[in-house]
Design an enzyme around this catalytic site. Structure first.
Site, PDB file in Angstrom:
ATOM      1  N   THR A 125      -7.729   3.576  -2.735  1.00  0.00           N
ATOM      2  CA  THR A 125      -7.246   2.441  -2.631  1.00  0.00           C
ATOM      3  C   THR A 125      -7.663   2.025  -0.937  1.00  0.00           C
ATOM      4  O   THR A 125      -7.963   3.252  -0.230  1.00  0.00           O
ATOM      5  CB  THR A 125      -5.759   2.483  -2.640  1.00  0.00           C
ATOM      6  OG1 THR A 125      -5.317   1.475  -2.133  1.00  0.00           O
ATOM      7  CG2 THR A 125      -4.740   2.890  -2.134  1.00  0.00           C
ATOM      8  N   ASP A 176      -6.166   0.470   1.483  1.00  0.00           N
ATOM      9  CA  ASP A 176      -5.168   0.458   1.824  1.00  0.00           C
ATOM     10  C   ASP A 176      -5.175   1.545   2.658  1.00  0.00           C
ATOM     11  O   ASP A 176      -4.416   2.129   3.942  1.00  0.00           O
ATOM     12  CB  ASP A 176      -3.334   0.305   1.379  1.00  0.00           C
ATOM     13  CG  ASP A 176      -4.152  -1.352   0.604  1.00  0.00           C
ATOM     14  OD1 ASP A 176      -4.946  -2.123   0.844  1.00  0.00           O
ATOM     15  OD2 ASP A 176      -2.928  -1.740  -0.567  1.00  0.00           O
ATOM     16  N   ASP A 192      -3.192   4.436   1.875  1.00  0.00           N
ATOM     17  CA  ASP A 192      -1.369   4.586   1.972  1.00  0.00           C
ATOM     18  C   ASP A 192      -0.405   5.028   0.881  1.00  0.00           C
ATOM     19  O   ASP A 192       1.210   4.962   0.541  1.00  0.00           O
ATOM     20  CB  ASP A 192      -0.899   2.852   2.080  1.00  0.00           C
ATOM     21  CG  ASP A 192      -1.129   2.431   0.228  1.00  0.00           C
ATOM     22  OD1 ASP A 192      -1.713   2.749  -0.135  1.00  0.00           O
ATOM     23  OD2 ASP A 192      -0.378   1.682   0.384  1.00  0.00           O
ATOM     24  N   ARG A 234      -3.307  -4.634 -12.853  1.00  0.00           N
ATOM     25  CA  ARG A 234      -2.245  -4.891 -12.762  1.00  0.00           C
ATOM     26  C   ARG A 234      -1.408  -4.736 -14.374  1.00  0.00           C
ATOM     27  O   ARG A 234      -1.001  -5.657 -14.388  1.00  0.00           O
ATOM     28  CB  ARG A 234      -2.131  -5.480 -11.291  1.00  0.00           C
ATOM     29  CG  ARG A 234      -2.802  -5.476 -10.262  1.00  0.00           C
ATOM     30  CD  ARG A 234      -2.331  -6.259  -9.298  1.00  0.00           C
ATOM     31  NE  ARG A 234      -3.033  -5.646  -8.105  1.00  0.00           N
ATOM     32  CZ  ARG A 234      -3.263  -4.715  -6.827  1.00  0.00           C
ATOM     33  NH1 ARG A 234      -2.757  -3.365  -7.550  1.00  0.00           N
ATOM     34  NH2 ARG A 234      -3.635  -4.995  -5.639  1.00  0.00           N
ATOM     35  N   ASP A 259      -0.762   4.491  -5.567  1.00  0.00           N
ATOM     36  CA  ASP A 259       1.110   4.600  -5.713  1.00  0.00           C
ATOM     37  C   ASP A 259       0.921   4.011  -7.020  1.00  0.00           C
ATOM     38  O   ASP A 259       1.385   4.348  -7.809  1.00  0.00           O
ATOM     39  CB  ASP A 259       1.406   4.528  -4.535  1.00  0.00           C
ATOM     40  CG  ASP A 259       1.730   3.308  -4.127  1.00  0.00           C
ATOM     41  OD1 ASP A 259       1.295   2.413  -4.322  1.00  0.00           O
ATOM     42  OD2 ASP A 259       2.793   3.139  -3.127  1.00  0.00           O
ATOM     43  N   ARG A 272      -1.536  -4.515   2.551  1.00  0.00           N
ATOM     44  CA  ARG A 272      -0.123  -4.330   1.851  1.00  0.00           C
ATOM     45  C   ARG A 272       1.004  -4.060   3.396  1.00  0.00           C
ATOM     46  O   ARG A 272       0.569  -4.563   3.491  1.00  0.00           O
ATOM     47  CB  ARG A 272      -0.533  -3.544   0.633  1.00  0.00           C
ATOM     48  CG  ARG A 272       0.653  -4.432  -0.448  1.00  0.00           C
ATOM     49  CD  ARG A 272       0.095  -2.946  -1.874  1.00  0.00           C
ATOM     50  NE  ARG A 272       0.026  -2.020  -1.836  1.00  0.00           N
ATOM     51  CZ  ARG A 272       1.250  -1.200  -2.655  1.00  0.00           C
ATOM     52  NH1 ARG A 272       1.196  -1.806  -3.507  1.00  0.00           N
ATOM     53  NH2 ARG A 272       0.377  -0.141  -2.324  1.00  0.00           N
ATOM     54  N   GLY A 282      -5.569  -2.448  -7.184  1.00  0.00           N
ATOM     55  CA  GLY A 282      -6.248  -2.992  -6.832  1.00  0.00           C
ATOM     56  C   GLY A 282      -8.175  -2.058  -6.563  1.00  0.00           C
ATOM     57  O   GLY A 282      -7.548  -1.001  -6.306  1.00  0.00           O
TER      58      GLY A 282
HETATM   59  O1  F6P Z   1      -3.696  -2.360  -2.716  1.00  0.00           O
HETATM   60  C1  F6P Z   1      -5.029  -3.356  -2.149  1.00  0.00           C
HETATM   61  C2  F6P Z   1      -5.210  -4.139  -2.051  1.00  0.00           C
HETATM   62  O2  F6P Z   1      -6.382  -5.166  -1.818  1.00  0.00           O
HETATM   63  C3  F6P Z   1      -4.197  -5.111  -0.397  1.00  0.00           C
HETATM   64  O3  F6P Z   1      -4.586  -4.336   0.847  1.00  0.00           O
HETATM   65  C4  F6P Z   1      -3.746  -6.073  -0.827  1.00  0.00           C
HETATM   66  O4  F6P Z   1      -2.451  -6.169  -0.729  1.00  0.00           O
HETATM   67  C5  F6P Z   1      -3.871  -6.071  -2.068  1.00  0.00           C
HETATM   68  O5  F6P Z   1      -4.257  -5.635  -3.106  1.00  0.00           O
HETATM   69  C6  F6P Z   1      -4.040  -7.359  -3.269  1.00  0.00           C
HETATM   70  O6  F6P Z   1      -4.518  -6.960  -4.550  1.00  0.00           O
HETATM   71  P1  F6P Z   1      -4.722  -8.698  -5.519  1.00  0.00           P
HETATM   72  O7  F6P Z   1      -6.554  -8.352  -5.444  1.00  0.00           O
HETATM   73  O8  F6P Z   1      -4.118  -8.223  -7.100  1.00  0.00           O
HETATM   74  O9  F6P Z   1      -3.797  -9.432  -5.135  1.00  0.00           O
END
Ligand code: F6P
Length: 319
Positions: free
Chosen positions: A125, A127, A129, A72, A103, A171, A11
């Protein structure tokens, strides 16, 4: 080391561009060429890259998203693709790689380092995290985005005497919910790290009503449950109609805050120093404003940030 690569993965996070800029400028300062690898590990496998000269990273420090695009890449868990990418890097004379991401991206870097490509991770990120570091690039900007949105929702919640449930990203982590909730004065904050009690949330709303306060803001982290589910549970027990807002991907965009630009610049430049020192399988971390490097192995620890202090405070301040 004469030539290195940089990619952004997972992300996106505000400040990734500032980190790319720092990598390029710092490496060039030391006479090292930088290739930007496009679309994260997807582009790594295909060898999709371009030389980034000093000018190519001009005017991006203030831009959200990532100039190198991101992805991803599920298939990157397979070793045959990792080896394919390493071959592409060898062909291009790339001796070290800087991976900017969260991560999941660090797990990829860990695998590549074990296969012999020198790798350094830069935590980025929204998050916040990533195990092993107190801060990840993008968290501050995302918090400001959430707080601005909650402030606006509070205006209309006050005018119409509504209770709002606002769902935020993160997340499995409650960092965005907790910090933004505290900063925006939310009446209740629900995060995965702490148990919640539906009766207590209702009691809090009722206590407010008894003081003639007719609006409330509840912030729920997406890792606990969707806002719609919480609204259903609360309505069932209390009869109160809740309005819901899911902030969604707005939290990932926007111009990085000054703090994120500074952190991204420090992290990116430090990652280059680590590669130049010959280090590999390391990540950049920060604690008490001090940069350090740590083994990417730490990514496999299921470490959660200690939320209890801030969580208790948020409860004390929203009695
Ligand atoms: O890791 C960043 C993040 O925005 C999280 O907060 C969220 O759960 C996830 O990515 C959403 O990812 P995507 O845009 O691939 O659905």
């Amino acid at each position: 080391m004469r030539r290195i690569g940089v990619l952004t993965s997972g992300g996106d996070a505000p400040g990734m561009n500032a980190a790319i800029r720092a990598v390029v400028r710092k490496a060039n300062y030391h006479g090292v060429e930088v290739y930007g690898i496009y679309h994260g590990y997807e582009g790594f496998i295909q060898g999709k890259m371009e030389l980034l000269d000093l000018g190519s990273v001009g005017g991006i420090i203030q831009r959200g998203g990532t100039k190198l695009y991101s992805s991803r890449c599920a298939k990157f868990k397979e070793q045959k693709y990792q080896l394919q990418g390493i071959e592409k890097m060898k062909d291009a004379g790339i001796e070290g790689l800087i991976v900017i991401g969260g991560d999941g991206s660090f797990r990829g870097a860990y695998a590549l380092a074990d296969l012999g490509l020198k790798c350094i991770g830069v935590p980025a990120t929204i998050d916040n995290d990533v195990p092993g570091t107190e801060y990840t690039i993008g968290f501050d900007t995302a918090l400001n985005t959430v707080v601005n949105a909650v402030d606006k929702i509070r205006d209309t919640a006050t005018s119409h005497e509504n209770t709002f449930i606002i769902e935020v990203m993160g997340r499995h982590s409650g960092n965005i919910a907790l910090w933004s909730g505290l900063a925006a004065g939310a009446e209740s904050i629900i995060i995965p790290e702490e148990p919640y009690d539906i009766d207590e949330i209702i009691a809090r709303i009722k206590r407010g009503e008894a003081r003639r306060k007719k609006h409330s803001i509840i912030i729920v982290a997406e890792g606990v449950m969707p806002a719609s589910e919480l609204a259903r549970m609360l309505k069932e027990k209390s009869g109160i109609d809740m309005r819901i807002t899911v902030l969604g991907h707005i939290q990932r965009g926007g111009s990085p805050s000054a703090y994120d630009r500074v952190m991204a610049s420090r992290f990116g430049a430090f990652a280059v120093e680590l590669l130049l020192e010959g280090k590999t399988r390391r990540a950049v971390g920060i604690k008490n404003n001090q940069l350090y490097d740590y083994d990417l192995q730490e990514i496999f620890k299921t470490e959660q940030k200690n939320t209890s202090g801030l969580y208790t405070l948020s409860k004390e301040l929203s009695i």
